[in-house]
Scaffold this motif. Structure first.
Motif, mmCIF file in Angstrom:
data_model
loop_
_atom_site.group_PDB
_atom_site.id
_atom_site.type_symbol
_atom_site.label_atom_id
_atom_site.label_comp_id
_atom_site.label_asym_id
_atom_site.label_seq_id
_atom_site.Cartn_x
_atom_site.Cartn_y
_atom_site.Cartn_z
ATOM 1 N N ILE A 127 51.109 32.973 36.437
ATOM 2 C CA ILE A 127 50.354 34.170 36.053
ATOM 3 C C ILE A 127 51.116 34.918 34.965
ATOM 4 C CG2 ILE A 127 49.486 36.389 36.904
ATOM 5 C CD1 ILE A 127 49.632 34.700 39.744
ATOM 6 N N THR A 128 50.382 35.392 33.966
ATOM 7 C CA THR A 128 51.003 36.221 32.929
ATOM 8 C C THR A 128 50.142 37.458 32.691
ATOM 9 O OG1 THR A 128 49.833 35.049 31.140
ATOM 10 C CG2 THR A 128 52.018 34.233 31.746
ATOM 11 N N GLY A 129 50.783 38.547 32.265
ATOM 12 C CA GLY A 129 50.019 39.751 31.970
ATOM 13 C C GLY A 129 50.903 40.926 31.607
ATOM 14 N N ASN A 130 50.262 41.996 31.202
ATOM 15 C CA ASN A 130 50.965 43.227 30.873
ATOM 16 C C ASN A 130 50.590 44.342 31.840
ATOM 17 O OD1 ASN A 130 50.601 41.763 28.044
ATOM 18 N ND2 ASN A 130 52.410 43.058 27.934
ATOM 19 N N GLU A 131 50.282 43.960 33.065
ATOM 20 C CA GLU A 131 49.881 44.953 34.051
ATOM 21 C C GLU A 131 50.131 44.391 35.444
ATOM 22 O OE1 GLU A 131 45.157 43.972 34.066
ATOM 23 O OE2 GLU A 131 45.978 44.950 32.318
ATOM 24 N N ASP A 132 50.052 45.231 36.443
ATOM 25 C CA ASP A 132 50.290 44.821 37.816
ATOM 26 C C ASP A 132 49.169 43.889 38.289
ATOM 27 O OD1 ASP A 132 51.554 44.683 40.221
ATOM 28 O OD2 ASP A 132 50.869 46.637 40.937
ATOM 29 N N GLY A 133 49.456 43.153 39.362
ATOM 30 C CA GLY A 133 48.431 42.293 39.957
ATOM 31 C C GLY A 133 48.855 40.858 40.119
ATOM 32 N N ALA A 134 50.082 40.505 39.703
ATOM 33 C CA ALA A 134 50.509 39.109 39.752
ATOM 34 C C ALA A 134 50.527 38.569 41.181
ATOM 35 C CB ALA A 134 51.885 38.954 39.113
ATOM 36 N N LYS A 135 51.095 39.341 42.110
ATOM 37 C CA LYS A 135 51.180 38.851 43.490
ATOM 38 C C LYS A 135 49.800 38.798 44.134
ATOM 39 C CE LYS A 135 55.980 40.170 44.280
ATOM 40 N NZ LYS A 135 56.933 40.960 45.091
ATOM 41 N N HIS A 136 48.949 39.748 43.793
ATOM 42 C CA HIS A 136 47.576 39.742 44.310
ATOM 43 C C HIS A 136 46.828 38.499 43.818
ATOM 44 C CE1 HIS A 136 43.567 41.121 45.363
ATOM 45 N NE2 HIS A 136 43.205 40.989 44.096
ATOM 46 N N ALA A 137 46.945 38.192 42.521
ATOM 47 C CA ALA A 137 46.278 37.023 41.964
ATOM 48 C C ALA A 137 46.854 35.737 42.556
ATOM 49 C CB ALA A 137 46.421 37.014 40.441
#
Length: 204
Positions: free
Chosen positions: A122-132
């Protein structure tokens, strides 16, 4: 026989555009190359994938072509960017289409994804990695994939606009997570290749 890994890149961008998720996957491939694991990255946005939960939905549906690659692989890594703290719509669709094969069995009468190893990047510039990651890994486990420890590798930059994964090259945390994912999927897939899960008590 060499192990095979397939990466499904669920970026919303086609291959004409740079993908941070794909860059992350390529860093996993570095370890796979050292381990002798054959691997391929598929950019799902390049394909027409019909909506639904069947193996083959309609004329022109290209999912069956992708499914054959998954069937032939020992390891499946689903990769997604984060949007509004969630996995991408293509990642959701991927799990739905995989679920469409959950009633198909192998030659032992088990779900066809038994003895295959699953993981998520998972990659991103915001929270939510563990949820995804929780959503993806549960979905894979529910349809028969085996999930090793520490295979939710991710990179999340500072909240809001800012440098992305390819611009930063990651950090020590993400690099360690990438290495654990590569080695743990390799080790477990090797074990299952030599000693598959017995069919006793788990046929469909």
């Amino acid at each position: 026989m060499a192990l095979k890994a397939i990466f499904l890149n669920c970026s919303l961008k086609s291959s004409e555009d740079e993908s941070n998720t794909e860059g992350f996957m390529k860093d996993v491939q570095v370890h796979y190359n050292q381990l002798g694991v054959e691997s391929e990255i598929i950019r799902l946005a390049d394909y027409y994938i019909a909506l639904g939960v069947e193996e083959d939905m309609e004329d022109g549906d290209e999912w069956p072509e992708i499914l054959e690659l998954v069937k032939d692989a020992d390891i499946l890594i689903v990769g997604t960017p984060l949007w509004l703290g969630e996995k991408s719509s293509i990642a959701t669709q991927t799990i739905e289409r995989l679920y469409g094969s959950s009633s198909v069995t192998n030659d032992k009468g088990q779900a066809m994804f038994y003895n295959k190893v699953g993981a998520a990047v998972i990659t991103g510039n915001e929270d939510g990695a563990k949820h995804a990651a929780a959503s993806l890994l549960y979905g894979l486990s529910h349809i028969g994939f085996v999930i090793p420890p520490n295979v939710d590798a991710y990179w999340v930059g500072e909240a809001g606009p800012g440098p992305s994964y390819l611009e930063t090259g990651g950090n020590d945390f993400s690099k360690a997570a990438i290495e654990r994912l590569a080695y743990n999927t390799f080790h477990l897939a090797s074990m299952l290749k030599n000693t598959p899960i017995p069919a006793e008590g788990n046929t469909l």
